[in-house]
Design a protein around this motif. Structure first.
Motif, short mmCIF file in Angstrom:
data_model
loop_
_atom_site.label_atom_id
_atom_site.label_comp_id
_atom_site.label_asym_id
_atom_site.label_seq_id
_atom_site.Cartn_x
_atom_site.Cartn_y
_atom_site.Cartn_z
N GLY A 17 -1.23 54.56 50.95
CA GLY A 17 -2.65 54.22 50.95
C GLY A 17 -2.92 52.77 51.30
N ASP A 18 -1.84 52.00 51.56
CA ASP A 18 -2.04 50.60 51.98
C ASP A 18 -1.03 50.28 53.09
N ASP A 19 -0.92 49.04 53.46
CA ASP A 19 -0.07 48.63 54.57
C ASP A 19 1.42 48.70 54.28
N SER A 20 1.81 49.00 53.05
CA SER A 20 3.24 49.01 52.71
C SER A 20 3.91 50.35 52.98
N GLY A 21 3.13 51.38 53.31
CA GLY A 21 3.70 52.71 53.53
C GLY A 21 3.47 53.21 54.93
N LEU A 22 3.59 54.51 55.11
CA LEU A 22 3.36 55.14 56.40
C LEU A 22 1.93 54.87 56.86
N ASP A 23 1.78 54.51 58.13
CA ASP A 23 0.45 54.29 58.69
C ASP A 23 -0.02 55.57 59.39
N ASP A 24 -1.25 55.54 59.89
CA ASP A 24 -1.82 56.72 60.55
C ASP A 24 -0.98 57.17 61.73
N ASP A 25 -0.45 56.22 62.52
CA ASP A 25 0.38 56.59 63.67
C ASP A 25 1.63 57.35 63.24
N SER A 26 2.24 56.94 62.16
CA SER A 26 3.43 57.64 61.65
C SER A 26 3.08 59.03 61.15
N LEU A 27 1.94 59.14 60.47
CA LEU A 27 1.50 60.45 59.98
C LEU A 27 1.17 61.39 61.14
N LEU A 28 0.55 60.86 62.17
CA LEU A 28 0.24 61.67 63.35
C LEU A 28 1.51 62.03 64.12
N PHE A 29 2.49 61.13 64.12
CA PHE A 29 3.77 61.42 64.76
C PHE A 29 4.46 62.59 64.05
N ALA A 30 4.32 62.67 62.74
CA ALA A 30 4.88 63.80 61.99
C ALA A 30 4.27 65.11 62.49
N LEU A 31 2.96 65.12 62.70
CA LEU A 31 2.30 66.32 63.23
C LEU A 31 2.80 66.63 64.64
N GLU A 32 2.96 65.61 65.47
CA GLU A 32 3.50 65.82 66.83
C GLU A 32 4.89 66.42 66.78
N LEU A 33 5.74 65.90 65.90
CA LEU A 33 7.10 66.43 65.78
C LEU A 33 7.10 67.87 65.27
N MET A 34 6.19 68.17 64.35
CA MET A 34 6.06 69.53 63.84
C MET A 34 5.67 70.47 64.98
N GLU A 35 4.71 70.02 65.79
CA GLU A 35 4.27 70.84 66.92
C GLU A 35 5.37 70.96 67.97
N ALA A 36 6.05 69.85 68.31
CA ALA A 36 7.12 69.87 69.30
C ALA A 36 8.29 70.74 68.86
N SER A 37 8.52 70.81 67.56
CA SER A 37 9.60 71.65 67.03
C SER A 37 9.20 73.12 66.99
N GLY A 38 7.91 73.40 67.19
CA GLY A 38 7.43 74.78 67.17
C GLY A 38 7.20 75.33 65.78
N TYR A 39 7.03 74.45 64.78
CA TYR A 39 6.94 74.91 63.40
C TYR A 39 5.55 74.81 62.78
N THR A 40 4.58 74.35 63.53
CA THR A 40 3.25 74.14 62.93
C THR A 40 2.71 75.43 62.33
N ARG A 41 2.77 76.51 63.08
CA ARG A 41 2.23 77.79 62.59
C ARG A 41 3.06 78.31 61.42
#
Length: 180
Positions: A17-41
């Protein structure tokens, strides 16, 4: 700080929730990796489509979640996302949700997952991790068992998955088992 070395092979970062942890780009990258891996559904099985980026960010930033990314320490590449959901008022039990990515191997996720659950359990006072996995997801269940979860019960028509109500397997992992 939202960083912990789990071993010489793996580390984790989490949303704080602050600058010391995962930022929005990292959280969105997790979604991209989930989608690229074919596991979102598969992971978000109660949905018909992947969440939009803003919806995903709102989802993972909910106060009821502890959201982690697991990394291969040699390559500094995320290999999985894990989020723990508050399910008891004491916080001693948490529901587990996870998605491994094709950026890592099954063996890496098993080792990193066990290390993460043992460490976060000790740190956050979590005594049991609880999983509810659609019974039709045999590969996911095999992974869950390898990480150290045990089957507790078959829950009839417990989840809406792939367009219909399906049975699910209730699993649990005790912190004492993960430490051993």
């Amino acid at each position: 700080m939202g960083f912990h070395s789990l071993s010489s092979d793996f580390y984790c970062r989490w949303y704080t929730g602050d600058d010391s942890g995962l930022d929005d780009d990292s959280l969105l990258f997790a979604l991209e990796l989930m989608e690229a891996s074919g596991y979102t559904r598969t992971v978000l099985y109660d949905r018909d489509s992947a969440p939009e980026p803003a919806e995903w960010l709102d989802f993972v930033k909910q106060p009821k979640f502890l959201f982690f990314l697991l990394y291969d320490a040699a390559r500094h590449v995320p290999i999985a996302a894990v989020w723990l959901e508050m399910c008891t008022s004491t916080g001693a039990q948490r529901f587990v949700h996870f998605c491994s990515f094709k950026t890592g191997s099954r063996e890496q996720f098993v080792a990193a997952g066990r290390a993460l659950f043992a460490w976060v359990g000790e740190t956050a006072g979590i005594r049991q991790f609880i999983g509810v996995t659609p019974a039709c997801y045999r590969h996911a269940l095999a992974l869950v068992y390898d990480i150290g979860f045990s089957k507790v019960a078959r829950l009839e028509k417990a989840v809406f998955c792939l367009g219909k109500n399906r049975d699910a397997i209730l699993t649990i992992s005790n912190l004492s088992t993960l430490r051993g």
